[in-house]
Design a protein around this motif. Structure first.
Motif, PDB file in Angstrom:
ATOM      1  N   GLU A 226       0.461  -0.821  -0.156  1.00  6.24           N
ATOM      2  CA  GLU A 226       0.011  -0.063  -0.016  1.00  6.24           C
ATOM      3  C   GLU A 226       0.312   1.440   0.112  1.00  6.24           C
ATOM      4  OE1 GLU A 226      -2.695  -0.090   3.374  1.00  6.24           O
ATOM      5  OE2 GLU A 226      -3.845  -2.219   2.458  1.00  6.24           O
ATOM      6  N   PHE A 227       2.219   0.872   0.453  1.00  6.91           N
ATOM      7  CA  PHE A 227       2.879   2.367   0.395  1.00  6.91           C
ATOM      8  C   PHE A 227       4.551   2.045  -0.432  1.00  6.91           C
ATOM      9  CE2 PHE A 227       1.327   1.168   4.821  1.00  6.91           C
ATOM     10  CZ  PHE A 227       1.324   2.353   5.213  1.00  6.91           C
ATOM     11  N   VAL A 228       4.313   1.075  -0.958  1.00  5.78           N
ATOM     12  CA  VAL A 228       5.441   1.104  -2.086  1.00  5.78           C
ATOM     13  C   VAL A 228       5.127  -0.109  -3.419  1.00  5.78           C
ATOM     14  CG1 VAL A 228       6.856  -0.478  -1.129  1.00  5.78           C
ATOM     15  CG2 VAL A 228       8.204   0.447  -3.048  1.00  5.78           C
ATOM     16  N   GLY A 229       5.233  -0.556  -4.330  1.00  3.80           N
ATOM     17  CA  GLY A 229       4.901  -0.337  -5.644  1.00  3.80           C
ATOM     18  C   GLY A 229       5.948  -1.900  -5.729  1.00  3.80           C
ATOM     19  N   HIS A 230       5.522  -2.498  -6.886  1.00  2.00           N
ATOM     20  CA  HIS A 230       6.234  -3.045  -7.501  1.00  2.00           C
ATOM     21  C   HIS A 230       6.645  -3.577  -9.007  1.00  2.00           C
ATOM     22  CE1 HIS A 230       2.258  -4.643  -7.717  1.00  2.00           C
ATOM     23  NE2 HIS A 230       2.289  -4.943  -6.412  1.00  2.00           N
ATOM     24  N   ARG A 247       3.144   5.760  -4.841  1.00  2.00           N
ATOM     25  CA  ARG A 247       4.027   5.321  -4.248  1.00  2.00           C
ATOM     26  C   ARG A 247       5.837   5.597  -4.556  1.00  2.00           C
ATOM     27  NH1 ARG A 247       0.666  -0.055  -4.313  1.00  2.00           N
ATOM     28  NH2 ARG A 247       1.595   0.553  -7.210  1.00  2.00           N
ATOM     29  N   PRO A 248       6.474   5.450  -4.548  1.00  2.00           N
ATOM     30  CA  PRO A 248       7.157   4.882  -5.040  1.00  2.00           C
ATOM     31  C   PRO A 248       7.586   3.504  -5.238  1.00  2.00           C
ATOM     32  CG  PRO A 248       7.929   5.278  -2.150  1.00  2.00           C
ATOM     33  CD  PRO A 248       6.588   4.892  -3.108  1.00  2.00           C
ATOM     34  N   PHE A 249       8.463   3.388  -6.774  1.00  2.00           N
ATOM     35  CA  PHE A 249       7.959   2.262  -7.563  1.00  2.00           C
ATOM     36  C   PHE A 249       8.296   1.260  -7.231  1.00  2.00           C
ATOM     37  CE2 PHE A 249       7.674   5.548 -11.251  1.00  2.00           C
ATOM     38  CZ  PHE A 249       6.635   5.081 -11.951  1.00  2.00           C
ATOM     39  N   ASN A 250       9.062   0.899  -6.044  1.00  2.00           N
ATOM     40  CA  ASN A 250       9.656  -0.490  -5.613  1.00  2.00           C
ATOM     41  C   ASN A 250      10.962  -0.790  -4.901  1.00  2.00           C
ATOM     42  OD1 ASN A 250      12.971  -0.991  -6.996  1.00  2.00           O
ATOM     43  ND2 ASN A 250      10.979  -0.808  -8.896  1.00  2.00           N
ATOM     44  N   PRO A 251      10.801  -1.407  -4.190  1.00  2.00           N
ATOM     45  CA  PRO A 251      11.637  -1.410  -2.981  1.00  2.00           C
ATOM     46  C   PRO A 251      13.237  -1.537  -3.456  1.00  2.00           C
ATOM     47  CG  PRO A 251       9.373  -3.012  -3.339  1.00  2.00           C
ATOM     48  CD  PRO A 251       9.670  -2.867  -3.573  1.00  2.00           C
ATOM     49  N   MET A 252      13.333  -1.447  -4.281  1.00  2.00           N
ATOM     50  CA  MET A 252      14.971  -2.374  -4.735  1.00  2.00           C
ATOM     51  C   MET A 252      15.826  -1.066  -5.229  1.00  2.00           C
ATOM     52  SD  MET A 252      15.283  -5.522  -4.502  1.00  2.00           S
ATOM     53  CE  MET A 252      14.067  -5.816  -3.491  1.00  2.00           C
ATOM     54  N   ILE A 253      14.916   0.274  -5.461  1.00  2.00           N
ATOM     55  CA  ILE A 253      15.515   1.802  -5.371  1.00  2.00           C
ATOM     56  C   ILE A 253      15.526   2.377  -4.118  1.00  2.00           C
ATOM     57  CG2 ILE A 253      15.025   1.870  -7.707  1.00  2.00           C
ATOM     58  CD1 ILE A 253      12.271   3.563  -7.215  1.00  2.00           C
ATOM     59  N   ASN A 254      16.105   3.879  -4.249  1.00  2.00           N
ATOM     60  CA  ASN A 254      16.333   4.412  -2.705  1.00  2.00           C
ATOM     61  C   ASN A 254      15.527   4.640  -2.527  1.00  2.00           C
ATOM     62  OD1 ASN A 254      19.328   3.947  -3.614  1.00  2.00           O
ATOM     63  ND2 ASN A 254      19.794   6.140  -3.887  1.00  2.00           N
ATOM     64  N   MET A 255      13.810   5.313  -2.435  1.00  2.00           N
ATOM     65  CA  MET A 255      12.922   5.686  -2.760  1.00  2.00           C
ATOM     66  C   MET A 255      12.489   4.981  -1.641  1.00  2.00           C
ATOM     67  SD  MET A 255      11.888   9.091  -5.860  1.00  2.00           S
ATOM     68  CE  MET A 255      10.042   9.100  -3.923  1.00  2.00           C
ATOM     69  N   TRP A 321       3.017   8.372   3.181  1.00  2.00           N
ATOM     70  CA  TRP A 321       3.616   7.884   4.614  1.00  2.00           C
ATOM     71  C   TRP A 321       2.074   7.713   5.436  1.00  2.00           C
ATOM     72  CZ3 TRP A 321       8.712   9.995   3.666  1.00  2.00           C
ATOM     73  CH2 TRP A 321       9.717   9.087   3.213  1.00  2.00           C
ATOM     74  N   LYS A 322       0.512   8.648   4.568  1.00  2.00           N
ATOM     75  CA  LYS A 322      -0.653   8.648   5.296  1.00  2.00           C
ATOM     76  C   LYS A 322      -0.482   8.307   6.309  1.00  2.00           C
ATOM     77  CE  LYS A 322      -1.294   5.343   1.702  1.00  2.00           C
ATOM     78  NZ  LYS A 322      -2.445   4.081   1.249  1.00  2.00           N
ATOM     79  N   GLY A 323       0.176   9.716   7.105  1.00  2.00           N
ATOM     80  CA  GLY A 323       0.395  10.141   8.329  1.00  2.00           C
ATOM     81  C   GLY A 323       1.325   9.514  10.039  1.00  2.00           C
ATOM     82  N   MET A 324       1.241   8.053   9.455  1.00  2.00           N
ATOM     83  CA  MET A 324       2.147   7.801   9.839  1.00  2.00           C
ATOM     84  C   MET A 324       3.254   9.171  10.781  1.00  2.00           C
ATOM     85  SD  MET A 324       3.121   4.016   9.218  1.00  2.00           S
ATOM     86  CE  MET A 324       4.330   4.026   7.584  1.00  2.00           C
ATOM     87  N   ILE A 325       4.336   9.431   9.838  1.00  2.00           N
ATOM     88  CA  ILE A 325       5.164  10.316   9.994  1.00  2.00           C
ATOM     89  C   ILE A 325       4.403  12.148  10.489  1.00  2.00           C
ATOM     90  CG2 ILE A 325       7.444  11.062   9.585  1.00  2.00           C
ATOM     91  CD1 ILE A 325       7.813   8.622   8.337  1.00  2.00           C
ATOM     92  N   GLN A 326       4.607  12.709  10.810  1.00  2.00           N
ATOM     93  CA  GLN A 326       4.495  13.935  11.095  1.00  2.00           C
ATOM     94  C   GLN A 326       5.554  15.192  11.904  1.00  2.00           C
ATOM     95  OE1 GLN A 326       1.501  13.158  14.304  1.00  2.00           O
ATOM     96  NE2 GLN A 326      -0.369  11.525  12.957  1.00  2.00           N
TER      97      GLN A 326
END
Length: 462
Positions: A226-230, A247-255, A321-326
């Motif tokens: 829901e937070f990072v794509g694939h 979302r950031p595109f996938n977990p293998m890039i920096n973002m 971050w959908k409100g998790m980080i404030q």
């Protein structure tokens, strides 16, 4: 499984292991003729201070010969607890030997039996090792013309000139010994091979991302997507870009990696979060080494990682971050955690065990411990296959057809599911792939020799 069922299963497994037959199939006894000569020499010697041992006491199975048999089949004696229990003396009767073996865990017994009867993934280990050494030597001897401290050109295995560069945007990585070259291989049975500078430490950099993703996925399952794509981004690894769902595109890039590691225990102190990942990393290594963060590299990234700082601010602005980080403090802690994980130091010997856990459906092939769920491993390998080599991922999958992940320190992880993993380290990065050029050259030679491309088959391989 209750205790009674475990004991019953253990008895069944032991009966299934025909140790006497397995031990008889390989020569583990002392050289009888040599023993007789040594015994006669003792008897005839002038030293009568102690009585010479009886000849029958000297004839039996030796731990040294067992270690040698396993070693020739790629199984290192240091990975077996058995040899710690065989330190009392050199020679044992077959009955004594079997008794000591049966005191080991079921997993270790199975490994020993597989080694004795050669029921292993690579059955002709000596030939396999020789082939890998030949590829390694060919790649190591490629002509390198260094034009400056940071730049060089390398003539590859096909005679083409490739331009390479050290990553000066992380100052500490531009200070490494560029002559280093190492390859370590670990099969799903725990067979291991090390070539070159395999005991030299380096920082994992982006090769940490598949493990961080696997650990996070094990905790959150597909909720993390829901937070990072694939999807492959088709852009450079440090590009500031989001997919069409924000979302950031996938977990293998920096973002995507920053987002992934930020999702676990995000409400806890930074020290707790780093230790959480570190403990899981240790399980992946088999806890046979101490893992730590390389502080100069970590500080170097923290000081000059302007693109990553811009990326987290952009993600914060876009509500990723959908409100998790404030707060800004929480934001910077996530970036700090990401840098710490990238700065963990390993050797190719250590990291090849970690990647072998991915090849072995989440089970550590040295310890037998299940360290990642199968579902998380499947997800991680899928992402490595499609996104693991940055904007070179499509070409890599086209040419070699195996999951892989590269890092700017010069390390490349390759996973051949159900077979083996390899970790390759060499600092010079190709400007076209942002990956180790010698690493790519070794992979090229390996896949040509052993057609493990996912769409390849020996029956029609050319």
């Amino acid at each position: 499984m209750n205790l009674g069922a475990q004991r019953l299963t253990r008895r069944i497994l032991r009966k299934a292991h025909n140790w006497s037959q397995a031990l008889s199939d390989v020569n583990l006894e002392n050289d009888t003729d040599q023993i007789c000569e040594d015994w006669l020499s003792l008897v005839k010697s002038k030293d009568t201070s102690s009585s010479p041992p009886h000849l029958p006491d000297l004839i039996g199975i030796t731990s040294r010969k067992l270690r040698n048999v396993l070693s020739k089949r790629g199984l290192e004696g240091r990975t077996f607890n058995l040899f710690r229990d065989l330190r009392e003396r050199e020679t044992y009767t077959k009955e004594e030997f079997v008794g000591i073996i049966e005191k080991q865990s079921d997993f270790e017994q199975q490994r020993i039996l597989n080694g004795l009867v050669n029921n292993l993934k690579v059955t002709d280990w000596e030939s396999f090792e020789k082939s890998c050494e030949e590829i390694f030597d060919e790649v190591r001897d490629l002509e390198i013309d260094q034009s400056s401290k940071l730049d060089c050109s390398i003539i590859d295995r096909n005679g083409k000139v490739k331009i390479c560069r050290l990553p000066d945007y992380i100052p500490q990585l531009s200070e490494v010994d560029t002559s280093l070259f190492a390859v370590s291989i670990c099969t799903v049975d725990g067979q291991r091979m090390h070539l070159g500078d395999s005991d030299i430490y380096y920082t994992m950099q982006s090769t940490s991302k598949p493990y961080t993703y696997g650990i996070t996925h094990a905790a959150l399952d597909d909720v993390l997507h829901e937070f990072v794509g694939h999807e492959p981004s088709g852009q450079a690894f440090n590009k500031i870009i989001l997919d069409n769902q924000g979302r950031p595109f996938n977990p293998m890039i920096n973002m995507g990696a920053i987002m992934t590691c930020s999702l676990v225990h995000h409400e806890q102190p930074l020290s707790h979060r780093f230790n959480y990942f570190l403990e899981h990393y240790k399980k992946l290594t088999g806890s046979r080494s101490t893992l730590s963060c390389n502080m100069p590299v970590y500080k170097s990234e923290l000081e000059v990682g302007f693109m990553n700082k811009a990326a987290v601010n952009y993600m914060m602005t876009m509500g990723c971050w959908k409100g998790m980080i404030q707060s800004e403090e929480q934001l910077l802690k996530n970036l700090d955690l990401y840098y710490q994980l990238c700065s963990i130091e390993v050797t190719t010997e250590i990291q090849s065990i970690m990647s072998a856990c991915l090849a072995n459906r989440g089970i550590n092939p040295i310890t037998g411990e299940s360290v990642l769920p199968i579902r998380s491993v499947k997800r991680a390998l899928s992402l490595m296959f499609t996104c693991g080599m940055y904007d070179y991922s499509g070409r890599f999958a086209f040419k070699y057809g195996v999951p892989a992940k590269s890092g700017v320190s010069g390390v490349t992880d390759v996973v051949i599911p159900g077979v083996l993993s390899m970790t390759i380290y060499s600092p010079w990065l190709s400007i076209h792939s942002s990956s180790s050029l010698l690493g790519l050259q070794f992979i090229d030679g390996f896949i040509k020799k052993f057609p493990y491309h996912v769409f390849d088959s020996r029956q029609y391989a050319k």
